[in-house]
Design a protein around this motif. Sequence first.
Motif, PDB file in Angstrom:
ATOM      1  N   ILE A  44       0.721  -1.069  -0.074  1.00  0.00           N
ATOM      2  CA  ILE A  44      -0.022   0.036   0.020  1.00  0.00           C
ATOM      3  C   ILE A  44       0.977   0.988   0.010  1.00  0.00           C
ATOM      4  N   THR A  45       0.696   2.193  -0.918  1.00  0.00           N
ATOM      5  CA  THR A  45       1.738   3.207  -0.887  1.00  0.00           C
ATOM      6  C   THR A  45       1.470   4.017   0.609  1.00  0.00           C
ATOM      7  N   SER A  47       1.622   7.222   0.974  1.00  0.00           N
ATOM      8  CA  SER A  47       0.561   8.400   1.186  1.00  0.00           C
ATOM      9  C   SER A  47      -0.917   7.810   1.468  1.00  0.00           C
ATOM     10  N   ARG A  48      -1.273   6.847   0.865  1.00  0.00           N
ATOM     11  CA  ARG A  48      -2.574   6.314   1.015  1.00  0.00           C
ATOM     12  C   ARG A  48      -2.649   5.593   2.366  1.00  0.00           C
ATOM     13  N   ASN A  51      -2.778   8.614   4.866  1.00  0.00           N
ATOM     14  CA  ASN A  51      -4.165   9.259   4.945  1.00  0.00           C
ATOM     15  C   ASN A  51      -5.209   8.633   5.568  1.00  0.00           C
ATOM     16  N   TRP A  52      -5.250   7.308   5.670  1.00  0.00           N
ATOM     17  CA  TRP A  52      -6.050   6.465   6.301  1.00  0.00           C
ATOM     18  C   TRP A  52      -5.776   6.828   8.021  1.00  0.00           C
ATOM     19  N   ARG A  57      -8.427  10.867   4.700  1.00  0.00           N
ATOM     20  CA  ARG A  57      -9.054  10.174   3.651  1.00  0.00           C
ATOM     21  C   ARG A  57      -9.985   8.985   4.204  1.00  0.00           C
ATOM     22  N   THR A  59     -11.953   5.562   5.123  1.00  0.00           N
ATOM     23  CA  THR A  59     -11.335   4.052   5.052  1.00  0.00           C
ATOM     24  C   THR A  59     -12.532   3.156   4.626  1.00  0.00           C
ATOM     25  N   ILE A  62     -11.834   0.821   1.373  1.00  0.00           N
ATOM     26  CA  ILE A  62     -10.579  -0.136   1.227  1.00  0.00           C
ATOM     27  C   ILE A  62     -10.763  -1.261   0.817  1.00  0.00           C
ATOM     28  N   ASP A  66      -6.482  -5.429   0.810  1.00  0.00           N
ATOM     29  CA  ASP A  66      -5.638  -4.383   1.517  1.00  0.00           C
ATOM     30  C   ASP A  66      -5.777  -4.689   2.946  1.00  0.00           C
TER      31      ASP A  66
END
Length: 136
Positions: A44-45, A47-48, A51-52, A57, A59, A62, A66
Amino acid sequence: MTTGQHDPTTEGPTPDGEDLPALLLRLLAETGRDQKELADATGITYSRLNNWLTRTRGTSRIDAEDLRALAVALQRWGAKVTPRQVFAANGRPTPGPAVEERERKLIDIYRSLPVQGQRALIQHAELLRGTMALGK
Protein backbone atom coordinates in the motif's frame (compact mmCIF):
# COMPACT_ATOMS: atom_id res chain seq x y z
CA MET A 1 -14.30 7.88 18.95
CA THR A 2 -12.11 6.69 21.80
CA THR A 3 -9.24 4.30 21.55
CA GLY A 4 -8.88 3.43 25.22
CA GLN A 5 -6.52 0.80 26.55
CA HIS A 6 -6.44 -2.55 24.76
CA ASP A 7 -7.70 -5.39 26.91
CA PRO A 8 -6.86 -8.78 25.35
CA THR A 9 -9.70 -10.40 27.31
CA THR A 10 -12.29 -8.15 25.67
CA GLU A 11 -14.97 -10.10 23.85
CA GLY A 12 -15.57 -8.94 20.31
CA PRO A 13 -13.31 -7.85 17.51
CA THR A 14 -11.80 -4.62 18.89
CA PRO A 15 -11.95 -2.59 22.07
CA ASP A 16 -15.03 -0.38 22.15
CA GLY A 17 -14.67 2.64 19.94
CA GLU A 18 -11.49 1.51 18.18
CA ASP A 19 -11.79 2.24 14.48
CA LEU A 20 -9.30 1.14 11.82
CA PRO A 21 -6.87 4.07 12.21
CA ALA A 22 -6.83 3.64 16.00
CA LEU A 23 -6.31 -0.13 15.71
CA LEU A 24 -3.46 0.21 13.22
CA LEU A 25 -1.73 2.97 15.18
CA ARG A 26 -1.97 0.94 18.39
CA LEU A 27 -0.58 -2.18 16.72
CA LEU A 28 2.23 -0.23 15.07
CA ALA A 29 3.21 1.14 18.48
CA GLU A 30 3.00 -2.33 20.07
CA THR A 31 5.22 -3.86 17.39
CA GLY A 32 7.68 -0.96 17.31
CA ARG A 33 7.09 -0.46 13.59
CA ASP A 34 6.16 2.65 11.64
CA GLN A 35 3.82 3.58 8.82
CA LYS A 36 6.56 3.38 6.18
CA GLU A 37 7.37 -0.20 7.19
CA LEU A 38 3.69 -1.15 7.11
CA ALA A 39 3.28 0.44 3.69
CA ASP A 40 6.32 -1.45 2.38
CA ALA A 41 5.16 -4.75 3.89
CA THR A 42 1.66 -4.48 2.39
CA GLY A 43 2.30 -2.86 -0.98
CA ILE A 44 0.00 0.00 0.00
CA THR A 45 1.49 3.37 -0.84
CA TYR A 46 2.71 5.35 2.13
CA SER A 47 0.56 8.34 1.19
CA ARG A 48 -2.64 6.23 1.07
CA LEU A 49 -1.84 4.54 4.38
CA ASN A 50 -0.95 7.86 5.99
CA ASN A 51 -4.20 9.41 4.75
CA TRP A 52 -6.16 6.57 6.38
CA LEU A 53 -4.26 6.83 9.65
CA THR A 54 -4.54 10.61 9.88
CA ARG A 55 -8.21 10.42 8.84
CA THR A 56 -7.67 12.79 5.91
CA ARG A 57 -9.10 10.09 3.64
CA GLY A 58 -12.00 7.81 4.46
CA THR A 59 -11.48 4.12 5.11
CA SER A 60 -14.88 2.86 3.96
CA ARG A 61 -13.69 1.89 0.49
CA ILE A 62 -10.47 0.12 1.37
CA ASP A 63 -10.08 -2.99 -0.75
CA ALA A 64 -10.57 -6.28 1.11
CA GLU A 65 -7.15 -7.50 -0.02
CA ASP A 66 -5.53 -4.39 1.50
CA LEU A 67 -7.28 -5.08 4.81
CA ARG A 68 -6.06 -8.68 4.73
CA ALA A 69 -2.53 -7.52 3.87
CA LEU A 70 -2.55 -5.16 6.87
CA ALA A 71 -3.54 -8.01 9.20
CA VAL A 72 -0.95 -10.40 7.75
CA ALA A 73 1.91 -7.88 7.99
CA LEU A 74 1.05 -7.02 11.57
CA GLN A 75 0.75 -10.71 12.50
CA ARG A 76 4.21 -11.36 11.02
CA TRP A 77 5.55 -8.68 13.35
CA GLY A 78 3.99 -10.39 16.36
CA ALA A 79 0.80 -8.35 16.73
CA LYS A 80 -2.14 -10.19 18.24
CA VAL A 81 -4.64 -9.33 15.52
CA THR A 82 -6.83 -11.27 13.13
CA PRO A 83 -8.25 -10.30 9.75
CA ARG A 84 -11.67 -10.37 11.44
CA GLN A 85 -10.55 -7.66 13.86
CA VAL A 86 -9.17 -5.50 11.04
CA PHE A 87 -12.38 -5.83 9.02
CA ALA A 88 -14.52 -5.15 12.11
CA ALA A 89 -12.50 -2.02 12.93
CA ASN A 90 -13.26 -0.92 9.37
CA GLY A 91 -16.96 -1.58 9.98
CA ARG A 92 -17.15 -4.51 7.59
CA PRO A 93 -17.75 -8.25 7.85
CA THR A 94 -14.84 -10.48 6.92
CA PRO A 95 -15.35 -11.84 3.41
CA GLY A 96 -15.21 -15.58 2.99
CA PRO A 97 -12.26 -17.19 1.28
CA ALA A 98 -12.26 -17.21 -2.50
CA VAL A 99 -12.94 -20.58 -4.02
CA GLU A 100 -11.61 -20.85 -7.55
CA GLU A 101 -14.41 -23.08 -8.82
CA ARG A 102 -17.12 -20.66 -7.63
CA GLU A 103 -15.22 -17.67 -8.98
CA ARG A 104 -14.77 -19.37 -12.35
CA LYS A 105 -18.48 -20.23 -12.50
CA LEU A 106 -19.45 -16.63 -11.72
CA ILE A 107 -17.04 -15.29 -14.35
CA ASP A 108 -18.39 -17.76 -16.92
CA ILE A 109 -21.96 -16.60 -16.20
CA TYR A 110 -20.90 -12.95 -16.42
CA ARG A 111 -19.12 -13.47 -19.75
CA SER A 112 -22.13 -15.28 -21.22
CA LEU A 113 -24.44 -12.32 -20.60
CA PRO A 114 -25.06 -9.37 -22.91
CA VAL A 115 -23.81 -5.99 -21.67
CA GLN A 116 -27.14 -5.13 -20.01
CA GLY A 117 -27.11 -8.46 -18.18
CA GLN A 118 -23.52 -7.90 -17.03
CA ARG A 119 -24.49 -4.51 -15.63
CA ALA A 120 -27.52 -6.01 -13.88
CA LEU A 121 -25.37 -8.78 -12.38
CA ILE A 122 -22.88 -6.24 -11.05
CA GLN A 123 -25.68 -4.11 -9.63
CA HIS A 124 -27.24 -7.15 -7.96
CA ALA A 125 -23.88 -8.24 -6.52
CA GLU A 126 -23.27 -4.76 -5.11
CA LEU A 127 -26.72 -4.75 -3.50
CA LEU A 128 -26.09 -8.21 -2.07
CA ARG A 129 -22.73 -7.09 -0.67
CA GLY A 130 -24.39 -4.07 0.94
CA THR A 131 -27.12 -6.21 2.47
CA MET A 132 -24.57 -8.69 3.81
CA ALA A 133 -22.50 -5.85 5.29
CA LEU A 134 -25.56 -4.69 7.20
CA GLY A 135 -25.99 -8.17 8.62
CA LYS A 136 -29.36 -8.75 6.99
